[in-house]
Motif scaffolding. Structure first.
Motif, PDB file in Angstrom:
ATOM      1  N   GLU A 148       7.436  57.635 -31.047  1.00  0.00           N
ATOM      2  CA  GLU A 148       6.407  57.562 -32.440  1.00  0.00           C
ATOM      3  C   GLU A 148       6.439  59.315 -32.659  1.00  0.00           C
ATOM      4  O   GLU A 148       6.571  59.613 -33.963  1.00  0.00           O
ATOM      5  CB  GLU A 148       5.238  56.737 -32.138  1.00  0.00           C
ATOM      6  CG  GLU A 148       4.274  57.014 -33.174  1.00  0.00           C
ATOM      7  CD  GLU A 148       3.108  56.291 -32.979  1.00  0.00           C
ATOM      8  OE1 GLU A 148       3.045  55.343 -32.186  1.00  0.00           O
ATOM      9  OE2 GLU A 148       2.228  56.143 -33.980  1.00  0.00           O
ATOM     10  N   GLU A 149       6.003  60.084 -31.837  1.00  0.00           N
ATOM     11  CA  GLU A 149       5.683  61.315 -32.212  1.00  0.00           C
ATOM     12  C   GLU A 149       6.930  62.214 -32.594  1.00  0.00           C
ATOM     13  O   GLU A 149       7.002  63.017 -33.365  1.00  0.00           O
ATOM     14  CB  GLU A 149       4.938  62.198 -31.061  1.00  0.00           C
ATOM     15  CG  GLU A 149       4.131  63.424 -31.352  1.00  0.00           C
ATOM     16  CD  GLU A 149       3.935  64.475 -30.097  1.00  0.00           C
ATOM     17  OE1 GLU A 149       3.358  65.414 -30.236  1.00  0.00           O
ATOM     18  OE2 GLU A 149       3.663  63.624 -29.020  1.00  0.00           O
ATOM     19  N   ARG A 201       7.742  61.245 -36.133  1.00  0.00           N
ATOM     20  CA  ARG A 201       6.913  61.938 -36.939  1.00  0.00           C
ATOM     21  C   ARG A 201       7.505  63.412 -37.151  1.00  0.00           C
ATOM     22  O   ARG A 201       7.502  63.801 -38.173  1.00  0.00           O
ATOM     23  CB  ARG A 201       5.309  61.899 -36.637  1.00  0.00           C
ATOM     24  CG  ARG A 201       4.980  60.711 -36.997  1.00  0.00           C
ATOM     25  CD  ARG A 201       3.299  60.830 -37.320  1.00  0.00           C
ATOM     26  NE  ARG A 201       2.720  59.576 -37.073  1.00  0.00           N
ATOM     27  CZ  ARG A 201       2.074  59.197 -36.051  1.00  0.00           C
ATOM     28  NH1 ARG A 201       1.801  59.880 -34.740  1.00  0.00           N
ATOM     29  NH2 ARG A 201       1.582  57.939 -35.974  1.00  0.00           N
ATOM     30  N   GLU A 202       7.705  63.811 -36.105  1.00  0.00           N
ATOM     31  CA  GLU A 202       8.250  65.553 -35.998  1.00  0.00           C
ATOM     32  C   GLU A 202       9.366  65.456 -37.131  1.00  0.00           C
ATOM     33  O   GLU A 202       9.725  66.453 -37.845  1.00  0.00           O
ATOM     34  CB  GLU A 202       8.429  65.852 -34.564  1.00  0.00           C
ATOM     35  CG  GLU A 202       7.300  66.309 -34.029  1.00  0.00           C
ATOM     36  CD  GLU A 202       6.789  67.644 -34.539  1.00  0.00           C
ATOM     37  OE1 GLU A 202       7.215  68.412 -35.314  1.00  0.00           O
ATOM     38  OE2 GLU A 202       5.623  67.846 -34.029  1.00  0.00           O
ATOM     39  N   TRP A 246      10.239  63.816 -39.463  1.00  0.00           N
ATOM     40  CA  TRP A 246       9.897  63.312 -40.954  1.00  0.00           C
ATOM     41  C   TRP A 246       9.443  64.609 -41.347  1.00  0.00           C
ATOM     42  O   TRP A 246       9.582  65.222 -42.509  1.00  0.00           O
ATOM     43  CB  TRP A 246       9.088  62.314 -41.166  1.00  0.00           C
ATOM     44  CG  TRP A 246       8.270  62.099 -42.332  1.00  0.00           C
ATOM     45  CD1 TRP A 246       6.982  62.270 -42.724  1.00  0.00           C
ATOM     46  CD2 TRP A 246       9.013  62.338 -43.623  1.00  0.00           C
ATOM     47  NE1 TRP A 246       6.801  62.322 -43.967  1.00  0.00           N
ATOM     48  CE2 TRP A 246       8.080  62.298 -44.693  1.00  0.00           C
ATOM     49  CE3 TRP A 246      10.441  62.313 -44.140  1.00  0.00           C
ATOM     50  CZ2 TRP A 246       8.219  62.165 -46.236  1.00  0.00           C
ATOM     51  CZ3 TRP A 246      10.686  62.015 -45.745  1.00  0.00           C
ATOM     52  CH2 TRP A 246       9.724  61.990 -46.384  1.00  0.00           C
ATOM     53  N   GLU A 247       8.546  65.470 -40.441  1.00  0.00           N
ATOM     54  CA  GLU A 247       7.990  66.712 -40.947  1.00  0.00           C
ATOM     55  C   GLU A 247       9.205  67.774 -41.303  1.00  0.00           C
ATOM     56  O   GLU A 247       8.841  68.313 -42.280  1.00  0.00           O
ATOM     57  CB  GLU A 247       7.130  67.121 -39.804  1.00  0.00           C
ATOM     58  CG  GLU A 247       5.541  66.214 -39.825  1.00  0.00           C
ATOM     59  CD  GLU A 247       4.809  66.288 -41.004  1.00  0.00           C
ATOM     60  OE1 GLU A 247       4.780  67.251 -41.895  1.00  0.00           O
ATOM     61  OE2 GLU A 247       4.226  65.038 -41.538  1.00  0.00           O
ATOM     62  N   TRP A 284       5.224  53.983 -37.911  1.00  0.00           N
ATOM     63  CA  TRP A 284       5.120  55.456 -37.216  1.00  0.00           C
ATOM     64  C   TRP A 284       4.949  56.498 -38.414  1.00  0.00           C
ATOM     65  O   TRP A 284       4.445  57.580 -38.240  1.00  0.00           O
ATOM     66  CB  TRP A 284       6.263  55.540 -36.454  1.00  0.00           C
ATOM     67  CG  TRP A 284       6.245  54.678 -34.965  1.00  0.00           C
ATOM     68  CD1 TRP A 284       5.255  53.820 -34.684  1.00  0.00           C
ATOM     69  CD2 TRP A 284       7.124  54.875 -34.086  1.00  0.00           C
ATOM     70  NE1 TRP A 284       5.836  53.257 -33.522  1.00  0.00           N
ATOM     71  CE2 TRP A 284       6.824  53.716 -33.087  1.00  0.00           C
ATOM     72  CE3 TRP A 284       8.315  55.476 -33.874  1.00  0.00           C
ATOM     73  CZ2 TRP A 284       7.614  53.558 -32.016  1.00  0.00           C
ATOM     74  CZ3 TRP A 284       9.293  55.257 -32.954  1.00  0.00           C
ATOM     75  CH2 TRP A 284       8.848  54.387 -31.767  1.00  0.00           C
ATOM     76  N   VAL A 285       5.501  55.968 -39.296  1.00  0.00           N
ATOM     77  CA  VAL A 285       5.920  57.321 -40.567  1.00  0.00           C
ATOM     78  C   VAL A 285       5.235  56.402 -41.694  1.00  0.00           C
ATOM     79  O   VAL A 285       5.907  55.405 -41.941  1.00  0.00           O
ATOM     80  CB  VAL A 285       7.257  57.655 -40.817  1.00  0.00           C
ATOM     81  CG1 VAL A 285       7.133  58.691 -42.041  1.00  0.00           C
ATOM     82  CG2 VAL A 285       7.518  58.642 -39.454  1.00  0.00           C
TER      83      VAL A 285
END
Lengths: 198, 198
Positions: free
Chosen positions: A104-105, A108-109, A111-112, A139-140
């Motif tokens: 999940e993290e 997100r990373e 997508w950032e 998650w995003v």
């Protein structure tokens, strides 16, 4: 696809040229095969235009897409088309300097980084491979993705693949294709094989 | 696709290895985008395996697929994977030494060459791009195609693309994916654009 004629000429005050060069958000979804494969096929056209291509592979296993990755890397390094940059969640994103606790993290990373690259116009063609999954799982945030895509500068094309793409994303996309499984060899006991599945 | 596990183990007397290496007939059909694009994406995997790839483009216009063609030619010439041979109906098949009277005749000539190449095991992976059309129109006999594919020697994989693939072909194929158009920019007046449609 032939160039074709649009079936409707929109009343949007844009010239044909402006309309032609509009950045596209494309989604390949559905349970059938070919979603990612078609996205990488599109990347060949972008490469041929000399466009920088950015691939973000939102999958756990770094072993997926080995054929596509190697082909696009060879093309990128040939100097005969656009550069190709390939980012893999499954090996830990290259720009992340620490271990991430979870998929999940990691998603997100990823997508950032896509957000940063869109803001900087790093690429002209983005493959967000299997990105529909982190959206589907929450998650995003889908609304944020839609907002960021809606405000991206320049003419950056984005193709997002994966089953179960959220309805709001399909609504916001310019082109949506659903791949439907009509028949698959695994249903008949055929195992996956090299050169076909990977 | 992950390698996955087959949902059924068939009672066909074959070992797993034999079943794994079975030649596949694949069809990408339906009204949506991505049929050919996904086939060329598959060709990247075949190239990566070092397999000779043969493309037969059953379309009138030689201008189609310029990006895919250039990319696959560069890959084929890189020496880092399989060789790629690209045959175009739209420019007159390269092996035909005379003018063909019609598209129908040209399509038939293309199929005759595919038959010769299958018999000679010239390629390991065949893209019969837009071949569903001459089948649909009856220019090439679907039953003959099914029979020839059914008897082809070795492990030659074949992917056929195009709308309206005949039902008998889908029945005979190992893998069928239907691309469904959910949304297309031309519906909203967007014109085709470079790097996307070609």
């Amino acid at each position: 696809m032939p160039q074709g004629k649009p079936s409707v000429v929109p009343d949007d005050g844009l010239t044909t040229r402006q309309r032609r060069n509009r950045p596209l958000t494309m989604v390949h979804t559905g349970p059938g095969k070919g979603k990612s494969t078609a996205a990488f096929g599109m990347a060949l056209r972008a490469w041929n235009q000399g466009w920088p291509v950015g691939v973000f592979q939102f999958v756990k296993s770094a072993k997926w897409r080995v054929g596509e990755e190697r082909a696009l890397r060879v093309l990128g390094e040939s100097g005969k088309g656009g550069a190709v940059t390939w980012h893999k969640m499954g090996e830990g994103w290259s720009w992340v300097q620490r271990d991430l606790d979870s998929s999940e993290e990691a998603a997100r990373e990823g997508w950032e980084q896509v957000k940063r690259d869109l803001a900087a116009e790093t690429y002209r063609f983005y493959v967000l491979d299997e990105f529909a999954y982190p959206l589907h799982w929450g998650w995003v945030d889908t609304d944020e993705v839609i907002a960021v895509l809606g405000e991206r500068p320049g003419t950056q094309h984005v193709v997002i693949t994966g089953r179960n793409a959220p309805a709001a994303l399909l609504e916001a996309a310019d082109l949506v294709t659903e791949m439907t499984k009509v028949k698959h060899p695994m249903d008949a006991g055929q195992k996956g094989q090299r050169g076909i599945e990977w």
